[in-house]
Design a protein around this motif. Sequence first.
Motif, short mmCIF file in Angstrom:
data_model
loop_
_atom_site.label_atom_id
_atom_site.label_comp_id
_atom_site.label_asym_id
_atom_site.label_seq_id
_atom_site.Cartn_x
_atom_site.Cartn_y
_atom_site.Cartn_z
N MET A 1 0.85 -1.16 0.00
CA MET A 1 0.00 0.00 0.00
C MET A 1 0.90 1.23 0.00
SD MET A 1 -3.21 0.93 2.49
CE MET A 1 -3.74 -0.74 2.45
N ARG A 2 0.54 2.22 -0.78
CA ARG A 2 1.35 3.44 -0.90
C ARG A 2 1.34 4.23 0.40
NH1 ARG A 2 -0.95 7.69 -4.00
NH2 ARG A 2 0.24 9.39 -3.16
N LYS A 3 2.52 4.67 0.83
CA LYS A 3 2.64 5.41 2.08
C LYS A 3 2.25 6.87 1.84
CE LYS A 3 6.65 6.01 3.60
NZ LYS A 3 8.00 5.88 4.09
N THR A 4 1.14 7.28 2.43
CA THR A 4 0.64 8.64 2.30
C THR A 4 0.43 9.21 3.70
OG1 THR A 4 -1.67 7.94 2.32
CG2 THR A 4 -0.59 8.08 0.15
N HIS A 5 0.23 10.54 3.77
CA HIS A 5 -0.09 11.16 5.05
C HIS A 5 -1.35 10.52 5.64
CE1 HIS A 5 2.84 14.21 3.98
NE2 HIS A 5 2.79 14.61 5.25
N SER A 6 -2.33 10.27 4.79
CA SER A 6 -3.58 9.67 5.27
C SER A 6 -3.35 8.30 5.87
CB SER A 6 -4.60 9.58 4.13
OG SER A 6 -4.94 10.86 3.66
N LEU A 7 -2.56 7.47 5.19
CA LEU A 7 -2.28 6.13 5.71
C LEU A 7 -1.55 6.22 7.06
CD1 LEU A 7 -2.21 3.05 5.48
CD2 LEU A 7 -0.06 3.29 4.20
N VAL A 8 -0.59 7.11 7.16
CA VAL A 8 0.16 7.24 8.41
C VAL A 8 -0.77 7.70 9.54
CG1 VAL A 8 2.03 8.49 9.58
CG2 VAL A 8 2.37 7.60 7.25
N ARG A 9 -1.66 8.64 9.25
CA ARG A 9 -2.58 9.12 10.29
C ARG A 9 -3.56 8.04 10.73
NH1 ARG A 9 -4.17 14.95 7.99
NH2 ARG A 9 -5.67 14.84 9.67
N VAL A 10 -4.05 7.25 9.78
CA VAL A 10 -4.94 6.14 10.12
C VAL A 10 -4.17 5.07 10.89
CG1 VAL A 10 -6.36 4.28 9.17
CG2 VAL A 10 -6.59 6.59 8.27
N ALA A 11 -2.94 4.80 10.49
CA ALA A 11 -2.11 3.83 11.21
C ALA A 11 -1.91 4.25 12.66
CB ALA A 11 -0.75 3.67 10.51
N LEU A 12 -1.63 5.53 12.88
CA LEU A 12 -1.47 6.03 14.25
C LEU A 12 -2.75 5.83 15.06
CD1 LEU A 12 0.50 9.30 13.49
CD2 LEU A 12 1.35 7.34 14.80
N ALA A 13 -3.89 6.13 14.44
CA ALA A 13 -5.17 5.98 15.15
C ALA A 13 -5.45 4.51 15.47
CB ALA A 13 -6.30 6.58 14.31
N LEU A 14 -5.20 3.61 14.53
CA LEU A 14 -5.44 2.19 14.76
C LEU A 14 -4.50 1.63 15.82
CD1 LEU A 14 -5.94 0.98 11.09
CD2 LEU A 14 -7.65 0.84 12.91
N LEU A 15 -3.24 2.02 15.75
CA LEU A 15 -2.25 1.46 16.68
C LEU A 15 -2.31 2.09 18.06
CD1 LEU A 15 0.74 0.94 14.25
CD2 LEU A 15 -0.66 -0.81 15.34
N ALA A 16 -3.06 3.17 18.22
CA ALA A 16 -3.26 3.73 19.56
C ALA A 16 -3.98 2.73 20.44
CB ALA A 16 -4.03 5.04 19.48
N GLU A 17 -4.83 1.89 19.85
CA GLU A 17 -5.52 0.79 20.53
C GLU A 17 -5.48 -0.42 19.61
OE1 GLU A 17 -9.23 1.77 22.69
OE2 GLU A 17 -9.02 3.72 21.69
N PRO A 18 -4.36 -1.09 19.53
CA PRO A 18 -4.18 -2.14 18.53
C PRO A 18 -5.10 -3.35 18.66
CG PRO A 18 -2.33 -2.10 20.05
CD PRO A 18 -3.19 -0.92 20.37
N ASP A 19 -5.64 -3.62 19.85
CA ASP A 19 -6.48 -4.79 20.04
C ASP A 19 -7.97 -4.46 20.11
OD1 ASP A 19 -4.27 -6.56 20.08
OD2 ASP A 19 -3.86 -5.97 22.15
N ALA A 20 -8.31 -3.21 19.85
CA ALA A 20 -9.70 -2.77 19.98
C ALA A 20 -10.47 -2.93 18.66
CB ALA A 20 -9.74 -1.30 20.40
N ARG A 21 -11.78 -2.87 18.78
CA ARG A 21 -12.63 -2.74 17.60
C ARG A 21 -12.69 -1.25 17.26
NH1 ARG A 21 -17.98 -6.49 18.62
NH2 ARG A 21 -16.94 -8.46 18.22
N HIS A 22 -12.55 -0.95 15.99
CA HIS A 22 -12.55 0.44 15.54
C HIS A 22 -13.76 0.68 14.63
CE1 HIS A 22 -8.45 1.08 17.01
NE2 HIS A 22 -8.25 -0.17 16.64
N TRP A 23 -14.54 1.68 14.96
CA TRP A 23 -15.69 2.07 14.16
C TRP A 23 -15.21 3.10 13.14
CZ3 TRP A 23 -18.74 -1.51 15.76
CH2 TRP A 23 -18.74 -1.88 17.09
#
Length: 102
Positions: free
Chosen positions: A1-23
Amino acid sequence: MRKTHSLVRVALALLAEPDARHWGYDLGKRSGIRSGVLYPMLTRMLDEGWVTDGWEDPTTLTERRPPRRYYELTERGKLELAGTIRSARADRRFTALDLGWA
């Protein structure tokens, strides 16, 4: 997947709670990414095996609303997104982003 600002920001949000369900809606708010970019990205993550998805059980809802779709990181997704953040730290294009703890 291409590394973009959007991908990095979403990655940060997902990894803030890596084992959680994300809506999706909450993920968009936390990452600051609009839905027209977020949902296609989540679809690509599903295709890559980085996340799985599911739906809330409608019988457990306490509010009157439709069930929401959730996304959960896979082990592969955790590794891939952590690698994305690591490489973004070394890339001048991403210096404006707060890559904090990751």
